[in-house]
Design a protein around this motif. Structure first.
Motif, PDB file in Angstrom:
ATOM      1  N   UNK A   1     -54.968 135.208  11.923  1.00 41.18           N
ATOM      2  CA  UNK A   1     -55.881 135.193  10.774  1.00 41.18           C
ATOM      3  C   UNK A   1     -56.498 136.575  10.598  1.00 41.18           C
ATOM      4  N   UNK A   2     -56.421 137.083   9.389  1.00 38.39           N
ATOM      5  CA  UNK A   2     -57.089 138.336   9.019  1.00 38.39           C
ATOM      6  C   UNK A   2     -57.796 138.071   7.693  1.00 38.39           C
ATOM      7  N   UNK A   3     -59.044 137.670   7.774  1.00 36.42           N
ATOM      8  CA  UNK A   3     -59.795 137.247   6.588  1.00 36.42           C
ATOM      9  C   UNK A   3     -60.915 138.236   6.295  1.00 36.42           C
ATOM     10  N   UNK A   4     -60.978 138.664   5.064  1.00 34.28           N
ATOM     11  CA  UNK A   4     -62.006 139.606   4.626  1.00 34.28           C
ATOM     12  C   UNK A   4     -62.795 138.977   3.490  1.00 34.28           C
TER      13      UNK A   4
ATOM     14  N   UNK B   1     -53.388 135.533  18.649  1.00 29.41           N
ATOM     15  CA  UNK B   1     -52.777 134.573  19.566  1.00 29.41           C
ATOM     16  C   UNK B   1     -51.543 135.214  20.172  1.00 29.41           C
ATOM     17  N   UNK B   2     -51.544 135.434  21.465  1.00 25.71           N
ATOM     18  CA  UNK B   2     -50.444 136.078  22.186  1.00 25.71           C
ATOM     19  C   UNK B   2     -50.106 137.437  21.571  1.00 25.71           C
TER      20      UNK B   2
ATOM     21  N   UNK C   1     -56.053 126.443  14.362  1.00 24.46           N
ATOM     22  CA  UNK C   1     -55.868 127.234  15.567  1.00 24.46           C
ATOM     23  C   UNK C   1     -57.192 127.290  16.328  1.00 24.46           C
ATOM     24  N   UNK C   2     -57.081 127.712  17.583  1.00 28.86           N
ATOM     25  CA  UNK C   2     -58.259 127.941  18.423  1.00 28.86           C
ATOM     26  C   UNK C   2     -57.923 129.107  19.345  1.00 28.86           C
TER      27      UNK C   2
ATOM     28  N   UNK D   1     -62.691 131.476  18.200  1.00 33.59           N
ATOM     29  CA  UNK D   1     -62.685 130.934  16.836  1.00 33.59           C
ATOM     30  C   UNK D   1     -61.789 129.689  16.794  1.00 33.59           C
ATOM     31  N   UNK D   2     -62.371 128.607  16.304  1.00 38.71           N
ATOM     32  CA  UNK D   2     -61.616 127.370  16.098  1.00 38.71           C
ATOM     33  C   UNK D   2     -61.703 127.000  14.626  1.00 38.71           C
TER      34      UNK D   2
END
Length: 232
Positions: A135-138, A129-130, A110-111, A101-102
């Motif tokens: 991102x947590x999108x609903x 990321x690590x 982010x990418x 996801x970018x």
């Protein structure tokens, strides 16, 4: 006459030479008055008044404490009820696929890799990321709501905050489902997929769908959304 005058002077001098003893007052010279007898009563009234005020203040304080306790109990019950009911009641999971996801928006860029989880009533996109969630999108498919983490907004409000308010409310959910945007405006079908180019004074969009890939770019608003499906 001289003898009478002498006697009178002797009596007068004897009367003037009488001693007055300080501190001794004849009981007959002072009489109790009604005002004197009422003074102790006035003092009693003055001492009783503060007691009444203190008792009234204690009653008010107890009432305020009871009200505060009741309000806190009500708030705790409301929070408990909200915790019991999830924001989005989810049905069975239809698909869960890994993606690269970018994203570049007004608020983040982010990418990284993540998962897109599709339910019958919502889409959940999580990007890591690590080992940390970036991102947590609903996105609700039935209601006018999008949540990023614990912050929820209307779909139009989400566009205004992260993208641009000029976009239609259904833009994000259509992109995540690889569907045409803006009512299929300027859509051109390809052998596998389609492409849309929509250029106005408010945005300059290139939107392309082909197997396992989603590409959205708005050059005027500097927004990029790219999804590439990864092998499981």
């Amino acid at each position: 006459m001289r003898i009478l005058f002498t006697v009178i002077m002797a009596l007068f001098l004897a009367g003037c030479s009488a001693k007055i003893v300080p501190g001794k007052v004849s009981e007959k010279t002072i009489k109790a008055t009604p005002e004197m007898t009422q003074e102790p009563q006035a003092q009693e009234i003055k001492t009783e008044a503060p007691k009444k005020v203190k008792s009234a203040l204690k009653t008010v304080e107890k009432t305020e404490e009871q009200n505060t306790t009741q309000e806190s109990e009500i708030l705790e019950e409301e929070v408990t009820e909200k915790e019991k009911k999830p924001r989005f009641p989810r049905s069975e999971l239809i698909t869960s696929s890994p993606y690269k996801v970018t994203m570049k928006t007004k608020k983040f860029a982010f990418s990284d890799t993540g998962f897109m989880n599709l339910y019958d009533n919502l889409i959940n996109l999580q990007v890591f990321s690590m080992g940390k969630v970036v991102l947590d999108m609903t996105v609700s498919l039935n209601d006018d709501e999008i949540c990023v983490g614990s912050l929820c907004n209307t779909k139009h409000g989400f566009n205004q905050t992260f993208l641009t308010g000029e976009y239609p409310d259904t833009l994000v959910e259509n992109i995540l489902q690889s569907k045409p945007i803006m009512g299929g405006r300027n859509l051109k079908k390809m052998t596998k997929g389609f492409i849309q180019k929509i250029i106005t004074g408010k945005y300059g969009i290139k939107y392309k769908i082909w197997p396992g890939n989603v590409y959205f770019k708005d050059v005027k608003n500097n927004i990029i959304i790219k999804l590439r499906k990864l092998p499981k």
